[in-house]
Write an enzyme that holds these catalytic residues in place. Sequence first.
Site, PDB file in Angstrom:
ATOM      1  N   CYS A 100       0.847  -1.201   0.000  1.00 19.76           N
ATOM      2  CA  CYS A 100       0.000   0.000   0.000  1.00 19.76           C
ATOM      3  C   CYS A 100       0.875   1.240   0.000  1.00 19.76           C
ATOM      4  O   CYS A 100       2.001   1.228   0.509  1.00 19.76           O
ATOM      5  CB  CYS A 100      -0.913   0.005   1.224  1.00 19.76           C
ATOM      6  SG  CYS A 100      -2.092   1.373   1.206  1.00 19.76           S
ATOM      7  N   CYS A 150      -1.654   4.123   7.165  1.00 17.67           N
ATOM      8  CA  CYS A 150      -2.651   4.323   8.223  1.00 17.67           C
ATOM      9  C   CYS A 150      -2.194   3.606   9.502  1.00 17.67           C
ATOM     10  O   CYS A 150      -1.822   2.427   9.451  1.00 17.67           O
ATOM     11  CB  CYS A 150      -4.012   3.786   7.797  1.00 17.67           C
ATOM     12  SG  CYS A 150      -4.532   4.461   6.205  1.00 17.67           S
ATOM     13  N   CYS A 175      -3.980   0.245  10.382  1.00 17.16           N
ATOM     14  CA  CYS A 175      -4.163  -0.721   9.287  1.00 17.16           C
ATOM     15  C   CYS A 175      -4.173  -2.155   9.820  1.00 17.16           C
ATOM     16  O   CYS A 175      -3.299  -2.548  10.592  1.00 17.16           O
ATOM     17  CB  CYS A 175      -3.027  -0.570   8.284  1.00 17.16           C
ATOM     18  SG  CYS A 175      -3.167  -1.694   6.891  1.00 17.16           S
TER      19      CYS A 175
HETATM   20  S1  SF4 Z   1      -5.771   0.903   5.991  1.00 15.60           S
HETATM   21 FE1  SF4 Z   1      -3.874  -0.124   5.323  1.00 15.60          FE
HETATM   22  S2  SF4 Z   1      -4.338  -0.882   3.294  1.00 15.60           S
HETATM   23 FE2  SF4 Z   1      -5.901   0.636   3.773  1.00 15.60          FE
HETATM   24  S3  SF4 Z   1      -5.120   2.556   2.921  1.00 15.60           S
HETATM   25 FE3  SF4 Z   1      -4.441   2.459   5.043  1.00 15.60          FE
HETATM   26  S4  SF4 Z   1      -2.392   1.536   5.008  1.00 15.60           S
HETATM   27 FE4  SF4 Z   1      -3.390   1.120   3.040  1.00 15.60          FE
END
Ligand code: SF4
Length: 361
Positions: free
Chosen positions: A83, A87, A90
């Site tokens: 990704c 986040c 995540c």
């Molecule tokens: S939650 Fe994880 S997979 Fe989704 S956008 Fe954020 S970092 Fe990427």
Amino acid sequence: MWMLVPIAFAGKLLSAFQKPLSSLWSSLVPWFFWLRAVLWLAGGKSPQPRARGLLPESRAGAKEGLDQPTIPTSVNYHFTRQCNYKCGFCFHTAKTSFVLPLAEAKRGLRLLQEAGMEKINFSGGEPFIHDRGEYLGKLVRFCKEELGLPSVSIVSNGSLIRERWFQNYGEYLDILAISCDSFDEQVNVLIGRGQGKKNHVENLQKLRTWCRDYRVAFKINSVINRFNVDEDMREQIKALNPVRWKVFQCLLIEGENSGEDALREAQRFVISDEEFEGFLDRHKEVSCLVPESNQKMRDSYLILDEYMRFLNCQNGRKDPSKSILDVGVEEAIKFSGFDEKMFLKRGGKYVWSKADLKLDW
Ligand code: SF4
């Protein structure tokens, strides 16, 4: 009362023989059907629906009888863990960079379709990151055109989608869900949902327009956490008018965003059930809101990882089954930990084909 049945039938038989032979069969046919129906009722039997589409909801994806295999009605295929966002909460992190060869992914999807899959959702990581979205587009087209699945959807952070992708593949896609946790860009940066100068909220508006132009149903997913729990999103969500607004409570998964071997530490994002209820209460006038507490989220999704292994979240972490490519769907799904009752309770079965959504594009 059942004694009257043969007597009545015998009487009708006699009267039928008084007629010319040519009309004998037409006289008897309705009586055969009547007699069959009466005997069926006497035995307390009723026809059993066999076709997949005729299964009552309580049976679709069920483990009801001891020998009933679980049907993978709705599957989430996280084909990449990579990704471009970071986040902090995540819960499907970049632990590998593996992606199946396209032909193998298609083989697995066909196995799932043969086992009863009706809906596929492609997710990640960020599904548009691999091969600039071409790999994803080819899978989307394959699922709609060759497998004929009623519903094909994607969950994405939206940052890597280009209009050309909609031009090439939009017609095969039913639903595009974009993650958006805040309409305040500063909060998005705090969460880790951002990439330098790109504005996540502005991008969301652009994607909304493309979804309308290319006739893809638009959905929003939000994770409610410590940094956005007090936000009021009513006006912005109503203006964007998604078909569904999925609102999740931030969830801890050992090995993903919690514990020693995890790539994220999400404890500081966690909110209480009461705080989550408070957020839902503030937004209760938003009719498309679909809430998902931690309790509803666990075990109510069939999750396939990048190796096409089902991930079992029953113990608060993601324990993989064997790959469906090695042992088949029926064998692998036994270890999925899937709770079909919770799947139905959280509204997992809904109108998920754009043809049935009757959208005013
Ligand atoms: S939650 Fe994880 S997979 Fe989704 S956008 Fe954020 S970092 Fe990427």
